[in-house]
Scaffold this motif. Structure first.
Motif, PDB file in Angstrom:
ATOM      1  N   GLY A 440      42.159  34.292  38.936  1.00 59.95           N
ATOM      2  CA  GLY A 440      42.565  34.801  40.239  1.00 59.95           C
ATOM      3  C   GLY A 440      43.688  35.805  40.193  1.00 59.95           C
ATOM      4  O   GLY A 440      44.222  36.223  41.228  1.00 59.95           O
ATOM      5  N   VAL A 441      44.072  36.248  38.969  1.00 59.74           N
ATOM      6  CA  VAL A 441      45.141  37.241  38.843  1.00 59.74           C
ATOM      7  C   VAL A 441      44.586  38.612  39.235  1.00 59.74           C
ATOM      8  O   VAL A 441      43.505  39.010  38.792  1.00 59.74           O
ATOM      9  N   ALA A 442      45.313  39.349  40.047  1.00 59.39           N
ATOM     10  CA  ALA A 442      44.872  40.664  40.508  1.00 59.39           C
ATOM     11  C   ALA A 442      44.803  41.646  39.350  1.00 59.39           C
ATOM     12  O   ALA A 442      45.655  41.628  38.456  1.00 59.39           O
ATOM     13  N   ALA A 443      43.782  42.516  39.368  1.00 61.38           N
ATOM     14  CA  ALA A 443      43.600  43.489  38.298  1.00 61.38           C
ATOM     15  C   ALA A 443      44.826  44.393  38.151  1.00 61.38           C
ATOM     16  O   ALA A 443      45.243  44.734  37.038  1.00 61.38           O
ATOM     17  N   PHE A 444      45.439  44.773  39.261  1.00 63.09           N
ATOM     18  CA  PHE A 444      46.617  45.645  39.222  1.00 63.09           C
ATOM     19  C   PHE A 444      47.752  44.975  38.444  1.00 63.09           C
ATOM     20  O   PHE A 444      48.431  45.618  37.637  1.00 63.09           O
ATOM     21  N   ASN A 445      47.941  43.688  38.671  1.00 65.35           N
ATOM     22  CA  ASN A 445      49.019  42.976  37.974  1.00 65.35           C
ATOM     23  C   ASN A 445      48.778  42.908  36.467  1.00 65.35           C
ATOM     24  O   ASN A 445      49.713  43.009  35.664  1.00 65.35           O
ATOM     25  N   LEU A 446      47.505  42.726  36.055  1.00 64.72           N
ATOM     26  CA  LEU A 446      47.193  42.693  34.624  1.00 64.72           C
ATOM     27  C   LEU A 446      47.444  44.059  33.995  1.00 64.72           C
ATOM     28  O   LEU A 446      48.029  44.161  32.913  1.00 64.72           O
ATOM     29  N   ALA A 447      46.982  45.098  34.663  1.00 67.05           N
ATOM     30  CA  ALA A 447      47.086  46.447  34.107  1.00 67.05           C
ATOM     31  C   ALA A 447      48.531  46.896  33.947  1.00 67.05           C
ATOM     32  O   ALA A 447      48.843  47.690  33.047  1.00 67.05           O
ATOM     33  N   THR A 448      49.419  46.415  34.795  1.00 69.75           N
ATOM     34  CA  THR A 448      50.811  46.890  34.767  1.00 69.75           C
ATOM     35  C   THR A 448      51.777  45.959  34.040  1.00 69.75           C
ATOM     36  O   THR A 448      52.928  46.337  33.829  1.00 69.75           O
ATOM     37  N   SER A 449      51.324  44.767  33.642  1.00 65.35           N
ATOM     38  CA  SER A 449      52.274  43.824  33.044  1.00 65.35           C
ATOM     39  C   SER A 449      52.015  43.513  31.573  1.00 65.35           C
ATOM     40  O   SER A 449      52.945  43.215  30.825  1.00 65.35           O
ATOM     41  N   ILE A 450      50.752  43.577  31.117  1.00 64.16           N
ATOM     42  CA  ILE A 450      50.444  43.184  29.742  1.00 64.16           C
ATOM     43  C   ILE A 450      50.656  44.356  28.784  1.00 64.16           C
ATOM     44  O   ILE A 450      50.159  45.457  29.012  1.00 64.16           O
ATOM     45  N   THR A 518      46.198  50.340  26.418  1.00 69.11           N
ATOM     46  CA  THR A 518      46.380  51.789  26.542  1.00 69.11           C
ATOM     47  C   THR A 518      46.065  52.229  27.974  1.00 69.11           C
ATOM     48  O   THR A 518      45.593  51.432  28.798  1.00 69.11           O
ATOM     49  N   LYS A 519      46.299  53.496  28.259  1.00 67.94           N
ATOM     50  CA  LYS A 519      46.016  54.013  29.603  1.00 67.94           C
ATOM     51  C   LYS A 519      44.526  53.874  29.938  1.00 67.94           C
ATOM     52  O   LYS A 519      44.153  53.551  31.060  1.00 67.94           O
ATOM     53  N   ARG A 520      43.685  54.101  28.919  1.00 73.73           N
ATOM     54  CA  ARG A 520      42.244  54.018  29.143  1.00 73.73           C
ATOM     55  C   ARG A 520      41.803  52.577  29.423  1.00 73.73           C
ATOM     56  O   ARG A 520      41.016  52.328  30.350  1.00 73.73           O
ATOM     57  N   ILE A 521      42.343  51.638  28.650  1.00 83.00           N
ATOM     58  CA  ILE A 521      42.002  50.229  28.877  1.00 83.00           C
ATOM     59  C   ILE A 521      42.583  49.760  30.208  1.00 83.00           C
ATOM     60  O   ILE A 521      41.937  49.004  30.944  1.00 83.00           O
ATOM     61  N   SER A 522      43.785  50.233  30.527  1.00 84.05           N
ATOM     62  CA  SER A 522      44.407  49.879  31.805  1.00 84.05           C
ATOM     63  C   SER A 522      43.548  50.339  32.976  1.00 84.05           C
ATOM     64  O   SER A 522      43.358  49.622  33.966  1.00 84.05           O
ATOM     65  N   GLU A 536      34.209  47.547  23.758  1.00 81.13           N
ATOM     66  CA  GLU A 536      33.692  48.820  23.237  1.00 81.13           C
ATOM     67  C   GLU A 536      34.776  49.892  23.256  1.00 81.13           C
ATOM     68  O   GLU A 536      34.958  50.630  22.278  1.00 81.13           O
ATOM     69  N   VAL A 537      35.513  49.972  24.351  1.00 81.76           N
ATOM     70  CA  VAL A 537      36.576  50.967  24.468  1.00 81.76           C
ATOM     71  C   VAL A 537      37.714  50.651  23.499  1.00 81.76           C
ATOM     72  O   VAL A 537      38.311  51.556  22.899  1.00 81.76           O
ATOM     73  N   SER A 538      37.992  49.373  23.316  1.00 81.50           N
ATOM     74  CA  SER A 538      39.048  48.959  22.393  1.00 81.50           C
ATOM     75  C   SER A 538      38.759  49.459  20.977  1.00 81.50           C
ATOM     76  O   SER A 538      39.655  49.967  20.291  1.00 81.50           O
ATOM     77  N   VAL A 539      37.501  49.346  20.534  1.00 80.66           N
ATOM     78  CA  VAL A 539      37.116  49.838  19.201  1.00 80.66           C
ATOM     79  C   VAL A 539      37.253  51.357  19.143  1.00 80.66           C
ATOM     80  O   VAL A 539      37.739  51.921  18.158  1.00 80.66           O
ATOM     81  N   GLU A 540      36.842  52.031  20.216  1.00 80.31           N
ATOM     82  CA  GLU A 540      36.967  53.493  20.273  1.00 80.31           C
ATOM     83  C   GLU A 540      38.434  53.931  20.218  1.00 80.31           C
ATOM     84  O   GLU A 540      38.754  54.991  19.676  1.00 80.31           O
ATOM     85  N   GLU A 541      39.312  53.096  20.753  1.00 82.88           N
ATOM     86  CA  GLU A 541      40.746  53.399  20.747  1.00 82.88           C
ATOM     87  C   GLU A 541      41.382  53.093  19.391  1.00 82.88           C
ATOM     88  O   GLU A 541      42.574  53.339  19.189  1.00 82.88           O
ATOM     89  N   GLY A 542      40.593  52.522  18.464  1.00 85.84           N
ATOM     90  CA  GLY A 542      41.102  52.299  17.110  1.00 85.84           C
ATOM     91  C   GLY A 542      41.558  50.884  16.817  1.00 85.84           C
ATOM     92  O   GLY A 542      42.197  50.639  15.782  1.00 85.84           O
ATOM     93  N   PHE A 543      41.243  49.929  17.694  1.00 88.03           N
ATOM     94  CA  PHE A 543      41.655  48.538  17.474  1.00 88.03           C
ATOM     95  C   PHE A 543      40.479  47.742  16.906  1.00 88.03           C
ATOM     96  O   PHE A 543      39.431  47.628  17.538  1.00 88.03           O
ATOM     97  N   ASP A 544      40.655  47.208  15.721  1.00 89.59           N
ATOM     98  CA  ASP A 544      39.583  46.455  15.062  1.00 89.59           C
ATOM     99  C   ASP A 544      39.268  45.162  15.811  1.00 89.59           C
ATOM    100  O   ASP A 544      40.175  44.489  16.310  1.00 89.59           O
TER     101      ASP A 544
END
Length: 571
Positions: A440-450, A518-522, A536-544
């Motif tokens: 139930g955590v808002a997407a905005f809160n996840l994107a700006t806090s983690i 990253t900004k893209r994942i956010s 998929e995006v995480s791998v593209e960003e270089g994270f194994d």
């Protein structure tokens, strides 16, 4: 005035002359052995500085002492009742043959005159030393002491292990355990003492005491895998569980509900090991599980955890941020607590106020304000977090985010200038975001806090006895290796097995998926993307992914492909 440097003599000098040990290494080993109060030879073998065989050969030539293979001796032929078992253990010397007025004593260090003198004094018999390899002598002494048991508990041994036990309640207090209840049950006391010490020596993480209808089983979890170590008589089941409950200050009369307790075991003047104890009523008695909590594991340092260089850089960068969330995820027993404690230990300075809420507090760290959760009185994670925010915190650690209330307060703290560290139970870093959204955590809160999410597993490390294996290139490509990796012509290894390891493995190594937001994942979080899309995006960003990270451990020779498939489910 500077202290006089150690002058090498006797065996140490001979090892240097034989090019088995460098001059500096010999001096350092001598100093460390003296500090640890262990024999020089024992220290060398225990730390793999020189092989037991090489030491024995050099010592035999240096001192003219005959070298024998003690493994050829029958334990039953050893002279009984001549020397007290405690004396054998204390002096690391084993009487093996008595002829006339001479007692032949096996030693691994021919300079061990004290041991020979003590045995001669207690027996009144002239002693003569014979030389034995250190590892074989230790094994023979253990086997001999095991065979001396007459209490119906089989491989008991170590009956004179002198343990300084202290019970600790879940509120962090400690007082001497009541020995009276089990004082008359000496075989059971000795058996449990041996199990505790054996588990520590083997580097196990858990002990399981399990009653069944017609059997009683004791198992250790070593390197993440359970294996059976003892089967005491089933009629001793109530006494074993009672003894463990006394040691951990539980209600010995209550057998209907689970109980939690804690034992502090002082194994030397400078080191103690904590055991977290839990009992569970089962069909034929009570199952008791002990988790070994070694405080030194929190101070290993990040280099010992097994992060790749790029992952370590991400970890340290996130750790040094003034605010935001640092999340570690993985199944039970994957090393999440050690990862968090390692970070906290790096941050632990007088300038920072660090508070932790844990259920229970596993490892005591000096300088950290550790709060044990007690749901019986209403102190849960969310209540502890509220209190922390009124105590001028810099860094907050929450043992686990289990519900929306705890997650909301933690995120609010991360958004108001605090570093918040916590764990969740998910399989991968992207799934952590999905789990929090489902809470139930808002997407905005996840994107700006983690700031960072670390998913991890513990895989068994290959022993030095590992063997090379040939695998077709097509099979490796199918398993996920890249053409670039295969072009490096690395060697793949498989477990072999020797007397120093268990099924070809010895110790464990961390396998990690480290994902920075990253900004893209956010942006994807804000768009409510699912875990597969974020992965998929995480791998593209270089994270194994955790599996790809595991393959890097295979390339380095640290573990096997079979083990990576086991701990990461092959994906």
């Amino acid at each position: 005035m500077a202290a006089n440097p150690i002058q090498l003599s006797g065996l140490a000098r001979r090892l240097v002359e034989d090019d088995l040990l460098g001059d500096t290494a010999a001096k350092e080993a001598s100093e460390e052995a003296t500090k640890a109060r262990v024999p020089f030879v024992t220290h060398l073998v225990a730390n793999d500085l020189v092989s037991a065989r090489d030491i024995a050969n050099s010592a035999s030539q240096e001192f003219g002492t005959p070298l024998i293979d003690i493994s050829a001796f029958d334990i039953e032929s050893v002279p009984k009742n001549l020397v007290d078992d405690k004396l054998i253990r204390a002096n690391h010397a084993m009487p093996i043959f008595h002829r006339g007025n001479r007692l032949f004593v096996a030693v691994s260090d021919p300079t061990n005159r004290k041991g020979l003198d003590d045995i001669r004094f207690h027996t009144g018999i002239t002693t003569e030393e014979v030389l034995v390899e250190e590892n074989k002598l230790s094994a023979f002494i253990d086997a001999y002491l095991d065979s001396q048991d007459s209490g119906g508990l089989g491989d008991l041994g170590d009956e004179d292990v002198d343990l300084d036990l202290e019970a600790v309640d879940e509120q962090g207090g400690g007082e001497e355990a009541d020995e009276g209840t089990a004082a008359d049950d000496t075989p059971v006391v000795r058996f449990i003492n041996k199990m505790l010490m054996d588990a520590i020596k083997k580097g196990s993480s858990d002990l399981h005491f399990e009653p069944f209808e017609k059997a009683y089983r004791v198992r250790f979890r070593t390197d993440g895998v359970l294996h059976e170590v003892a089967r005491p008589p089933v009629n001793l089941a109530p006494r074993i569980s009672a003894r463990l409950k006394v040691m951990s200050q539980m209600d010995i009369s209550e057998r209907r509900v689970p109980q939690d307790g804690r034992i502090k075991l002082k194994i030397s003047k400078t080191k103690s090991i904590d055991f977290r104890v839990n009992t569970l009523p089962v069909l034929f008695g009570e199952k008791v599980v002990l988790r070994i909590l070694d405080p030194s594991s929190a101070k290993m340092g990040i280099d010992a955890l097994g992060y790749e260089d790029d992952q370590k850089a991400l970890y340290m960068d996130a750790l040094m941020k003034p605010q935001g969330m640092f999340l570690v995820t993985g199944p039970t027993g994957s090393g999440k607590t050690v990862s968090l404690y390692t970070g906290i230990n790096i941050l632990n300075t007088p300038e920072l106020n660090i508070s932790t809420a844990e259920d229970p507090v596993e490892i005591n760290l000096e300088g950290i304000n550790q709060c044990p959760i007690n749901t019986r009185v209403g102190l849960d994670f969310s209540e502890a977090l509220r209190a922390f925010l009124r105590q001028d915190p810099d860094i907050i650690m929450v043992g686990e985010i289990r519900d929306l209330e705890t997650a909301s307060i933690a995120i609010k703290a991360a958004q108001t200038g605090h570093m918040v560290m916590s764990t969740l139970h998910t399989n991968s870093a992207p799934e952590t975001l999905t789990r929090l959204r489902n809470m139930g955590v808002a997407a905005f809160n996840l994107a700006t806090s983690i700031n960072l999410i670390v998913a991890q597993r513990l895989g068994r490390r290959l022993c030095d006895c590992k063997t090379k294996m040939d695998v077709p290139k097509s099979a490796l490509l199918e398993k996920g290796f890249t053409e670039e990796q295969l072009a490096e012509n690395f060697d793949m290894f498989a477990p072999n097995g020797c007397d120093k390891c268990m099924n070809g493995y010895k110790g464990r190594i961390g396998i990690y998926e480290v994902m920075r937001i990253t900004k893209r994942i956010s942006k994807m979080i804000m768009e409510d993307a699912n875990a597969l899309q974020i992965a998929e995006v995480s791998v593209e960003e270089g994270f194994d992914t955790i599996y790809i990270s595991g393959l890097r451990k295979v390339i380095s020779g640290a573990t096997s492909l079979e083990e990576i498939n086991r701990v990461t489910s092959g994906h």
